[in-house]
Design a protein around this motif. Structure first.
Motif, PDB file in Angstrom:
ATOM      1  N   ILE A 154     -17.877  -1.071  38.259  1.00  0.00           N
ATOM      2  CA  ILE A 154     -16.838  -2.052  38.570  1.00  0.00           C
ATOM      3  C   ILE A 154     -17.312  -3.016  39.650  1.00  0.00           C
ATOM      4  CG2 ILE A 154     -14.505  -2.330  39.528  1.00  0.00           C
ATOM      5  CD1 ILE A 154     -13.789   0.321  38.171  1.00  0.00           C
ATOM      6  N   ALA A 155     -17.986  -2.504  40.661  1.00  0.00           N
ATOM      7  CA  ALA A 155     -18.518  -3.370  41.720  1.00  0.00           C
ATOM      8  C   ALA A 155     -19.502  -4.386  41.143  1.00  0.00           C
ATOM      9  CB  ALA A 155     -19.188  -2.530  42.798  1.00  0.00           C
ATOM     10  N   CYS A 156     -20.335  -3.961  40.192  1.00  0.00           N
ATOM     11  CA  CYS A 156     -21.294  -4.861  39.553  1.00  0.00           C
ATOM     12  C   CYS A 156     -20.582  -5.898  38.687  1.00  0.00           C
ATOM     13  CB  CYS A 156     -22.286  -4.070  38.694  1.00  0.00           C
ATOM     14  SG  CYS A 156     -23.401  -3.018  39.653  1.00  0.00           S
ATOM     15  N   LYS A 157     -19.510  -5.504  38.052  1.00  0.00           N
ATOM     16  CA  LYS A 157     -18.758  -6.435  37.208  1.00  0.00           C
ATOM     17  C   LYS A 157     -18.036  -7.483  38.041  1.00  0.00           C
ATOM     18  CE  LYS A 157     -15.276  -6.547  33.537  1.00  0.00           C
ATOM     19  NZ  LYS A 157     -14.383  -5.722  32.669  1.00  0.00           N
ATOM     20  N   ARG A 158     -17.528  -7.088  39.188  1.00  0.00           N
ATOM     21  CA  ARG A 158     -16.763  -7.986  40.043  1.00  0.00           C
ATOM     22  C   ARG A 158     -17.634  -8.755  41.039  1.00  0.00           C
ATOM     23  NH1 ARG A 158     -11.312  -6.823  39.825  1.00  0.00           N
ATOM     24  NH2 ARG A 158     -10.988  -7.812  41.866  1.00  0.00           N
ATOM     25  N   GLY A 159     -18.885  -8.380  41.134  1.00  0.00           N
ATOM     26  CA  GLY A 159     -19.769  -9.033  42.086  1.00  0.00           C
ATOM     27  C   GLY A 159     -19.428  -8.715  43.523  1.00  0.00           C
ATOM     28  N   SER A 160     -18.884  -7.532  43.748  1.00  0.00           N
ATOM     29  CA  SER A 160     -18.479  -7.125  45.095  1.00  0.00           C
ATOM     30  C   SER A 160     -19.678  -6.569  45.851  1.00  0.00           C
ATOM     31  CB  SER A 160     -17.365  -6.071  45.015  1.00  0.00           C
ATOM     32  OG  SER A 160     -17.024  -5.607  46.294  1.00  0.00           O
ATOM     33  N   LEU A 161     -20.343  -7.424  46.592  1.00  0.00           N
ATOM     34  CA  LEU A 161     -21.546  -7.012  47.318  1.00  0.00           C
ATOM     35  C   LEU A 161     -21.237  -5.990  48.405  1.00  0.00           C
ATOM     36  CD1 LEU A 161     -23.384 -10.440  47.661  1.00  0.00           C
ATOM     37  CD2 LEU A 161     -24.101  -8.496  46.267  1.00  0.00           C
ATOM     38  N   ALA A 162     -20.078  -6.134  49.060  1.00  0.00           N
ATOM     39  CA  ALA A 162     -19.724  -5.204  50.138  1.00  0.00           C
ATOM     40  C   ALA A 162     -19.517  -3.797  49.590  1.00  0.00           C
ATOM     41  CB  ALA A 162     -18.459  -5.693  50.852  1.00  0.00           C
ATOM     42  N   CYS A 163     -18.726  -3.682  48.516  1.00  0.00           N
ATOM     43  CA  CYS A 163     -18.496  -2.366  47.909  1.00  0.00           C
ATOM     44  C   CYS A 163     -19.780  -1.824  47.297  1.00  0.00           C
ATOM     45  CB  CYS A 163     -17.397  -2.460  46.853  1.00  0.00           C
ATOM     46  SG  CYS A 163     -15.739  -2.774  47.521  1.00  0.00           S
ATOM     47  N   PHE A 164     -20.560  -2.705  46.687  1.00  0.00           N
ATOM     48  CA  PHE A 164     -21.857  -2.320  46.105  1.00  0.00           C
ATOM     49  C   PHE A 164     -22.744  -1.698  47.172  1.00  0.00           C
ATOM     50  CE2 PHE A 164     -26.301  -3.228  45.263  1.00  0.00           C
ATOM     51  CZ  PHE A 164     -26.466  -2.864  43.935  1.00  0.00           C
ATOM     52  N   SER A 165     -22.775  -2.323  48.339  1.00  0.00           N
ATOM     53  CA  SER A 165     -23.611  -1.832  49.425  1.00  0.00           C
ATOM     54  C   SER A 165     -23.191  -0.438  49.869  1.00  0.00           C
ATOM     55  CB  SER A 165     -23.551  -2.798  50.610  1.00  0.00           C
ATOM     56  OG  SER A 165     -24.309  -2.326  51.697  1.00  0.00           O
ATOM     57  N   VAL A 166     -21.879  -0.212  50.008  1.00  0.00           N
ATOM     58  CA  VAL A 166     -21.384   1.108  50.432  1.00  0.00           C
ATOM     59  C   VAL A 166     -21.679   2.164  49.373  1.00  0.00           C
ATOM     60  CG1 VAL A 166     -19.335   2.439  51.063  1.00  0.00           C
ATOM     61  CG2 VAL A 166     -19.570   0.082  51.860  1.00  0.00           C
ATOM     62  N   LEU A 167     -21.430   1.822  48.112  1.00  0.00           N
ATOM     63  CA  LEU A 167     -21.609   2.778  47.021  1.00  0.00           C
ATOM     64  C   LEU A 167     -23.060   3.201  46.841  1.00  0.00           C
ATOM     65  CD1 LEU A 167     -19.188   1.136  44.442  1.00  0.00           C
ATOM     66  CD2 LEU A 167     -18.954   3.463  45.339  1.00  0.00           C
ATOM     67  N   THR A 168     -23.979   2.341  47.218  1.00  0.00           N
ATOM     68  CA  THR A 168     -25.402   2.662  47.042  1.00  0.00           C
ATOM     69  C   THR A 168     -26.045   3.236  48.301  1.00  0.00           C
ATOM     70  OG1 THR A 168     -25.952   0.338  47.541  1.00  0.00           O
ATOM     71  CG2 THR A 168     -25.764   0.962  45.214  1.00  0.00           C
ATOM     72  N   GLN A 169     -25.266   3.382  49.377  1.00  0.00           N
ATOM     73  CA  GLN A 169     -25.816   3.922  50.620  1.00  0.00           C
ATOM     74  C   GLN A 169     -25.208   5.261  51.020  1.00  0.00           C
ATOM     75  OE1 GLN A 169     -25.657   0.996  53.778  1.00  0.00           O
ATOM     76  NE2 GLN A 169     -26.511  -0.611  52.486  1.00  0.00           N
ATOM     77  N   ILE A 170     -24.098   5.654  50.360  1.00  0.00           N
ATOM     78  CA  ILE A 170     -23.437   6.928  50.670  1.00  0.00           C
ATOM     79  C   ILE A 170     -23.458   7.805  49.424  1.00  0.00           C
ATOM     80  CG2 ILE A 170     -21.276   8.010  51.434  1.00  0.00           C
ATOM     81  CD1 ILE A 170     -20.618   5.459  52.907  1.00  0.00           C
ATOM     82  N   GLN A 171     -23.653   9.097  49.612  1.00  0.00           N
ATOM     83  CA  GLN A 171     -23.795  10.058  48.512  1.00  0.00           C
ATOM     84  C   GLN A 171     -24.898   9.619  47.545  1.00  0.00           C
ATOM     85  OE1 GLN A 171     -20.529  11.844  46.522  1.00  0.00           O
ATOM     86  NE2 GLN A 171     -19.179  11.819  48.295  1.00  0.00           N
ATOM     87  N   THR A 172     -26.037   9.269  48.098  1.00  0.00           N
ATOM     88  CA  THR A 172     -27.138   8.754  47.284  1.00  0.00           C
ATOM     89  C   THR A 172     -27.765   9.810  46.377  1.00  0.00           C
ATOM     90  OG1 THR A 172     -28.643   9.155  49.161  1.00  0.00           O
ATOM     91  CG2 THR A 172     -27.728   6.932  48.935  1.00  0.00           C
TER      92      THR A 172
END
Length: 311
Positions: A154-172
């Protein structure tokens, strides 16, 4: 594998009646197995009794705190919990209080009627700070909604860089499996970012481990094929720089270069022509043409002994 397992668990949640039926079958089987206890010798039987008595059952009072609270069972007609509602309405104080009471609690992963978790909704409503809190509290980023999308999809679809950053840095520890997981349209996160022309996300995803040559499951197109379809020269250049295979074939046998035929951007065609293997530059023969030729040749063989007027 982890994502696939999480998706199967989601599916099982929707089939309670089927599970009950299976449980009844299992129970019937167990009854038959138990009927053989009488055949055990006395010393064997006593040994089993001693082992069973030594077992310790968990204390009911040790259940997770959140699940003991009555409000955790309250849902709207759309299946939304209080946590869902707090995030939807951006009631941050209430959401934080709920999250604090439900650390590592299954309640955090409850899904509404659209199979959305609180994490999905936090991304949709563009609340990266809430995404951060949910992940740190134990929310599972592998769970998918009714379209097969994880929160990262969903973050990739919406272009949400902030959420994308959090999702890829926590629970990696789950990130690699999430990057390989296609949604129900057959698209990975990289495909989605490419389709929506989020170039920085495309580059980040590949650097994080996404396969730049992954094929979407409908027709076998890679992100480079999709870039040609979209006539996006900048994306074509980026993907090639990231190592995209210009000789990758779709399920129909088409390279990205083949998809430039009949398209207006001659620069994309020129770039791909120079990089495509010579033996793959010609358009593949159509299966329908081959079948027509085969059928016509078969027809000739079938009727070549027919005579008209004795000839």
């Amino acid at each position: 594998m982890d994502v696939h397992r999480a998706a199967i668990m989601n599916y099982m949640d929707c089939n309670v009646d089927e599970m009950d039926t299976k449980n009844r079958k299992v129970q019937h089987c167990e009854d038959r197995v138990d009927s053989g206890v009488d055949s055990l010798k006395e010393d064997e039987y006593m040994k089993i009794v001693e082992e069973m008595e030594s077992l310790t059952l968990p204390n009911p009072s040790a259940n997770p705190k959140g699940m003991c609270e009555p409000w955790t069972q309250e849902v709207t007609e759309d299946g939304d919990t209080y946590l869902h509602l707090a995030i939807i309405h951006e009631a941050e104080d209430y959401a934080i209080q709920i999250i604090k009471q439900c650390q590592n609690d299954p309640f955090l992963n409850r899904q509404n009627n659209q199979r959305q978790t609180a994490l999905h909704l936090a991304v949709i409503t563009e609340q990266p700070h809430m995404v951060d809190r949910l992940l740190k509290a134990g929310c599972d980023p592998r769970l998918v909604d009714q379209s097969g999308n994880t929160a990262l999809h969903i973050a990739c679809k919406r272009g949400s860089l902030a959420c994308f950053s959090v999702l890829t840095q926590i629970q990696t520890q789950h990130l690699r499996s999430i990057l390989t997981f296609p949604n129900y349209s057959g698209h990975t996160c990289l495909h989605i970012a490419a389709i929506h022309n989020y170039l920085s996300m495309v580059e980040s995803l590949v650097q994080l481990g996404a396969d730049v040559n992954a094929k979407e499951q409908c027709s076998g197109r890679t992100s480079l094929h999709l870039a040609v379809d979209l006539q996006n020269l900048e994306l074509v250049h980026l993907l090639i720089a990231l190592g995209a295979d210009v000789n990758s074939l779709t399920y129909g046998g088409y390279t990205p270069y083949h998809l430039t035929f009949g398209r207006q951007n001659s620069e994309i065609q020129r770039q791909l022509f120079n990089r495509t293997a010579q033996e793959l530059r010609a358009m593949p023969e159509s299966e329908s043409e081959e079948s027509d030729e085969e059928s016509s040749s078969d027809d000739e063989c079938m009727y070549d002994d027919i005579q008209f007027c004795g000839r």
